[in-house]
Motif scaffolding. Structure first.
Motif, PDB file in Angstrom:
ATOM      1  N   CYS A   1     -11.860  30.390  32.449  1.00 37.55           N
ATOM      2  CA  CYS A   1     -11.133  31.648  32.234  1.00 37.55           C
ATOM      3  C   CYS A   1     -12.059  32.756  31.724  1.00 37.55           C
ATOM      4  O   CYS A   1     -13.108  32.500  31.128  1.00 37.55           O
ATOM      5  CB  CYS A   1      -9.947  31.447  31.287  1.00 37.55           C
ATOM      6  SG  CYS A   1     -10.324  31.514  29.536  1.00 37.55           S
TER       7      CYS A   1
ATOM      8  N   CYS B   1     -13.193  24.901  31.272  1.00 35.63           N
ATOM      9  CA  CYS B   1     -12.366  26.093  31.433  1.00 35.63           C
ATOM     10  C   CYS B   1     -13.208  27.214  32.045  1.00 35.63           C
ATOM     11  O   CYS B   1     -14.315  27.481  31.590  1.00 35.63           O
ATOM     12  CB  CYS B   1     -11.791  26.552  30.102  1.00 35.63           C
ATOM     13  SG  CYS B   1     -10.627  27.919  30.327  1.00 35.63           S
TER      14      CYS B   1
ATOM     15  N   CYS C   1     -12.708  32.728  27.779  1.00 36.64           N
ATOM     16  CA  CYS C   1     -13.759  31.804  27.341  1.00 36.64           C
ATOM     17  C   CYS C   1     -15.130  32.390  27.668  1.00 36.64           C
ATOM     18  O   CYS C   1     -16.048  32.336  26.855  1.00 36.64           O
ATOM     19  CB  CYS C   1     -13.632  30.447  28.026  1.00 36.64           C
ATOM     20  SG  CYS C   1     -12.380  29.362  27.316  1.00 36.64           S
TER      21      CYS C   1
HETATM   22 ZN   LIG Z   1     -10.786  29.413  28.821  1.00 42.68          ZN
END
Ligand SMILES: [Zn+2]
Ligand SMILES: [Zn+2]
Length: 142
Positions: free
Chosen positions: A30, A28, A33
């Protein structure tokens, strides 16, 4: 008997156990995160919630919910991150680093539109999430 894999926080006060294989594995990119983990990319494994057990130190497990979709869990003693529960999917994201005994075979990158560390590994790059998980389902170039 399904195979179990053990994991622990940074200091060892909290131990967990996962059973069987993850439903999915990937990376991930993002910003949430990144901000929470302080790492540029997060390697995740999604397990059915019933296949994840805290076997030691449950009283040390802290929870932080910035949104109702993510119950972030960490060790109160060392601050080490353990996993994040996603109630909308019934899935627990156990960070790959928490369970080093689990062979990590990523299949996809999610939230790649937010990346600060492009990874040209030939795997599919989702703009956000697959459509079956509530995302746009759109791919973006590496
Ligand atoms: Zn994330
Ligand atoms: Zn700890």
């Amino acid at each position: 008997m399904s195979e179990t894999t053990k994991g622990a926080c940074f200091c060892g006060a909290v131990e967990i156990e996962v059973t069987g294989n993850p439903e999915a594995m990937g990376y991930c990119h993002c910003s949430s995160c990144r901000s929470w983990s302080a790492g540029p990319v997060n390697a995740w494994t999604l397990f059915k919630n019933e296949n994840v057990k805290i076997t030691k130190g449950i009283n040390q497990v802290g929870h932080f919910k910035k949104t109702e979709q993510s119950d972030r869990q960490f060790c109160r003693a060392c601050g080490g991150h353990l996993m994040t529960y996603h109630p909308q999917w019934g899935l627990m994201d156990v960070y790959a680093a928490t369970i080093p005994g689990q062979t990590f075979t990523p299949a996809v990158h999610v939230f790649y539109a937010e990346t600060v560390l492009p990874m040209k590994d030939g795997l599919p790059k989702m703009k956000d999430l697959p459509s079956e998980m509530g995302g746009s389902g759109e791919s973006v170039p590496e």
